[in-house]
Motif scaffolding. Sequence first.
Motif, PDB file in Angstrom:
ATOM      1  N   THR A 137      -5.939  -3.431   1.040  1.00 32.37           N
ATOM      2  CA  THR A 137      -6.407  -2.039   1.104  1.00 32.37           C
ATOM      3  C   THR A 137      -5.863  -1.364   2.351  1.00 32.37           C
ATOM      4  N   LEU A 138      -5.887  -2.083   3.488  1.00 30.49           N
ATOM      5  CA  LEU A 138      -5.341  -1.524   4.730  1.00 30.49           C
ATOM      6  C   LEU A 138      -3.864  -1.184   4.569  1.00 30.49           C
ATOM      7  N   ILE A 139      -3.121  -2.074   3.933  1.00 30.92           N
ATOM      8  CA  ILE A 139      -1.692  -1.822   3.725  1.00 30.92           C
ATOM      9  C   ILE A 139      -1.502  -0.588   2.845  1.00 30.92           C
ATOM     10  N   GLY A 140      -2.336  -0.471   1.815  1.00 29.61           N
ATOM     11  CA  GLY A 140      -2.254   0.713   0.959  1.00 29.61           C
ATOM     12  C   GLY A 140      -2.559   1.992   1.715  1.00 29.61           C
ATOM     13  N   LEU A 141      -3.527   1.936   2.617  1.00 32.20           N
ATOM     14  CA  LEU A 141      -3.869   3.109   3.418  1.00 32.20           C
ATOM     15  C   LEU A 141      -2.716   3.485   4.349  1.00 32.20           C
ATOM     16  N   VAL A 142      -2.039   2.473   4.906  1.00 37.04           N
ATOM     17  CA  VAL A 142      -0.864   2.742   5.737  1.00 37.04           C
ATOM     18  C   VAL A 142       0.214   3.428   4.909  1.00 37.04           C
ATOM     19  N   ALA A 143       0.410   2.955   3.678  1.00 37.16           N
ATOM     20  CA  ALA A 143       1.439   3.535   2.813  1.00 37.16           C
ATOM     21  C   ALA A 143       1.173   5.013   2.528  1.00 37.16           C
ATOM     22  N   THR A 144      -0.096   5.398   2.509  1.00 40.31           N
ATOM     23  CA  THR A 144      -0.424   6.811   2.269  1.00 40.31           C
ATOM     24  C   THR A 144      -0.211   7.671   3.504  1.00 40.31           C
ATOM     25  N   GLY A 145       0.051   7.054   4.657  1.00 46.53           N
ATOM     26  CA  GLY A 145       0.237   7.786   5.891  1.00 46.53           C
ATOM     27  C   GLY A 145      -1.029   8.040   6.667  1.00 46.53           C
ATOM     28  N   LEU A 146      -2.139   7.392   6.261  1.00 42.07           N
ATOM     29  CA  LEU A 146      -3.409   7.631   6.932  1.00 42.07           C
ATOM     30  C   LEU A 146      -3.427   7.076   8.348  1.00 42.07           C
ATOM     31  N   GLY A 147      -2.655   6.029   8.602  1.00 44.94           N
ATOM     32  CA  GLY A 147      -2.628   5.435   9.924  1.00 44.94           C
ATOM     33  C   GLY A 147      -1.738   4.215   9.951  1.00 44.94           C
ATOM     34  N   VAL A 148      -1.842   3.443  11.038  1.00 44.20           N
ATOM     35  CA  VAL A 148      -1.109   2.187  11.180  1.00 44.20           C
ATOM     36  C   VAL A 148      -2.140   1.074  11.296  1.00 44.20           C
ATOM     37  N   THR A 149      -1.688  -0.153  11.176  1.00 46.70           N
ATOM     38  CA  THR A 149      -2.612  -1.275  11.342  1.00 46.70           C
ATOM     39  C   THR A 149      -1.868  -2.464  11.926  1.00 46.70           C
ATOM     40  N   VAL A 150      -2.620  -3.504  12.254  1.00 44.43           N
ATOM     41  CA  VAL A 150      -2.073  -4.751  12.792  1.00 44.43           C
ATOM     42  C   VAL A 150      -2.588  -5.894  11.933  1.00 44.43           C
ATOM     43  N   LEU A 151      -1.682  -6.744  11.462  1.00 39.69           N
ATOM     44  CA  LEU A 151      -2.039  -7.841  10.565  1.00 39.69           C
ATOM     45  C   LEU A 151      -1.243  -9.090  10.923  1.00 39.69           C
ATOM     46  N   PRO A 152      -1.673 -10.277  10.431  1.00 41.86           N
ATOM     47  CA  PRO A 152      -0.863 -11.487  10.606  1.00 41.86           C
ATOM     48  C   PRO A 152       0.497 -11.336   9.944  1.00 41.86           C
ATOM     49  N   ALA A 153       1.509 -11.963  10.526  1.00 38.53           N
ATOM     50  CA  ALA A 153       2.882 -11.817  10.046  1.00 38.53           C
ATOM     51  C   ALA A 153       3.073 -12.314   8.624  1.00 38.53           C
ATOM     52  N   SER A 154       2.165 -13.180   8.138  1.00 38.65           N
ATOM     53  CA  SER A 154       2.317 -13.695   6.777  1.00 38.65           C
ATOM     54  C   SER A 154       2.322 -12.574   5.746  1.00 38.65           C
ATOM     55  N   PHE A 155       1.657 -11.456   6.055  1.00 41.86           N
ATOM     56  CA  PHE A 155       1.643 -10.344   5.102  1.00 41.86           C
ATOM     57  C   PHE A 155       2.999  -9.655   5.008  1.00 41.86           C
ATOM     58  N   SER A 156       3.852  -9.866   5.996  1.00 44.10           N
ATOM     59  CA  SER A 156       5.172  -9.233   5.939  1.00 44.10           C
ATOM     60  C   SER A 156       6.069  -9.888   4.901  1.00 44.10           C
ATOM     61  N   ARG A 157       5.626 -11.022   4.345  1.00 44.67           N
ATOM     62  CA  ARG A 157       6.379 -11.645   3.259  1.00 44.67           C
ATOM     63  C   ARG A 157       6.379 -10.762   2.014  1.00 44.67           C
ATOM     64  N   MET A 158       5.380  -9.908   1.918  1.00 45.67           N
ATOM     65  CA  MET A 158       5.292  -9.008   0.773  1.00 45.67           C
ATOM     66  C   MET A 158       6.255  -7.835   0.975  1.00 45.67           C
ATOM     67  N   ARG A 159       6.777  -7.342  -0.105  1.00 40.21           N
ATOM     68  CA  ARG A 159       7.631  -6.158  -0.045  1.00 40.21           C
ATOM     69  C   ARG A 159       6.888  -5.038  -0.765  1.00 40.21           C
ATOM     70  N   ILE A 160       6.271  -4.149   0.013  1.00 43.68           N
ATOM     71  CA  ILE A 160       5.474  -3.065  -0.547  1.00 43.68           C
ATOM     72  C   ILE A 160       6.129  -1.743  -0.186  1.00 43.68           C
ATOM     73  N   ASP A 161       6.370  -0.935  -1.202  1.00 46.98           N
ATOM     74  CA  ASP A 161       6.981   0.365  -0.956  1.00 46.98           C
ATOM     75  C   ASP A 161       6.090   1.189  -0.035  1.00 46.98           C
ATOM     76  N   GLY A 162       6.720   1.842   0.904  1.00 48.39           N
ATOM     77  CA  GLY A 162       5.981   2.769   1.758  1.00 48.39           C
ATOM     78  C   GLY A 162       5.528   2.189   3.076  1.00 48.39           C
ATOM     79  N   VAL A 163       5.737   0.884   3.336  1.00 50.04           N
ATOM     80  CA  VAL A 163       5.326   0.297   4.610  1.00 50.04           C
ATOM     81  C   VAL A 163       6.450  -0.559   5.174  1.00 50.04           C
ATOM     82  N   VAL A 164       6.443  -0.681   6.490  1.00 41.61           N
ATOM     83  CA  VAL A 164       7.403  -1.516   7.199  1.00 41.61           C
ATOM     84  C   VAL A 164       6.628  -2.309   8.252  1.00 41.61           C
TER      85      VAL A 164
END
Length: 310
Positions: A232-259
């Motif tokens: 949900t946090l990643i989805g909120l980031v994709a909408t431009g609502l804000g930024v977040t900090v997460l464990p690097a394991s989530f970067s394995r996912m390729r989700i449009d709209g986030v880096v």
Amino acid sequence: MELRHLRYFIAVAEELHFGRAAQQLGISQPPLSQQIQALEEELGVRLFERTNRRVALSEAGRLFLPEARQVLAQLERAVAIARRAQRGELGELKVGFTSSAPFTSTIPRAIQAFRLACPDVHLDLCELSSRGVAEAVAEGRLQVGMLRPLDALPAGLAALELFVEPLVAVLPAGHPLALGSEAGVSLAALAGEPFVFFPRSFGTGLYDQLLSLARAAGFTPRIVQEASEAMTLIGLVATGLGVTVLPASFSRMRIDGVVCRTLRDAGASTAVWLVRRQDERSPLVQRFAELLEREARGKASLPVEITILQ
């Protein structure tokens, strides 16, 4: 009736000769004859027809033989099952994990290795928050759990640090820090950004860690939205609502709209723990823990045993 009586009977029935049967059993002939006679007296039937020249099964003995073999075969199966269970090869193992667990490399490899090593063990996997995993293990609803460090563990749990991974800043794809190279960023560069993050009550320890890292960087994060799920946090980031900090394991996912960009700040890392009850003696839990440790050793330094008493 003793099981040895059945073994003696089967040996004589197969050899139809007391001398050869005694040799096969590793005993002398007189005790064998006495035990067969005792078995017949207990059953109240004659199992063998004996003459000076031959030994033959009586009708009762002929019918008794397959039943005796079945009893011993069932016993052998029971013994084999008990021994396999003791080795952690049979039964059911209830495992809890957090939502980020499948995105690490260590945990999926360990589960796959466990399935290959113990194909007859039923793995009952349950996804919960880190706090939920810890409470379920403490209450006995789960036998073992994998979670992110908590600010406090329930009493009676032992924790094993499996590995440590970096924290990453999750940014909208159009963010200036996301448009440059893939080099890491410092948290101070996000000082003016709105944050979306887990609620403090979630108890993962990431909330306090974010505040600590931000203080070291000279600011207090402005959290504009909370959510209990990382996706949900990643989805909120994709909408431009804000930024977040997460464990690097989530970067394995390729989700449009986030880096994702690795945080360069000192201490910007998070661990994954294996937790179980301190009095847990299940061979299945031990086998599973050993496989996890083995996979973790292949990825990082040796795990550290952490016992928390409260």
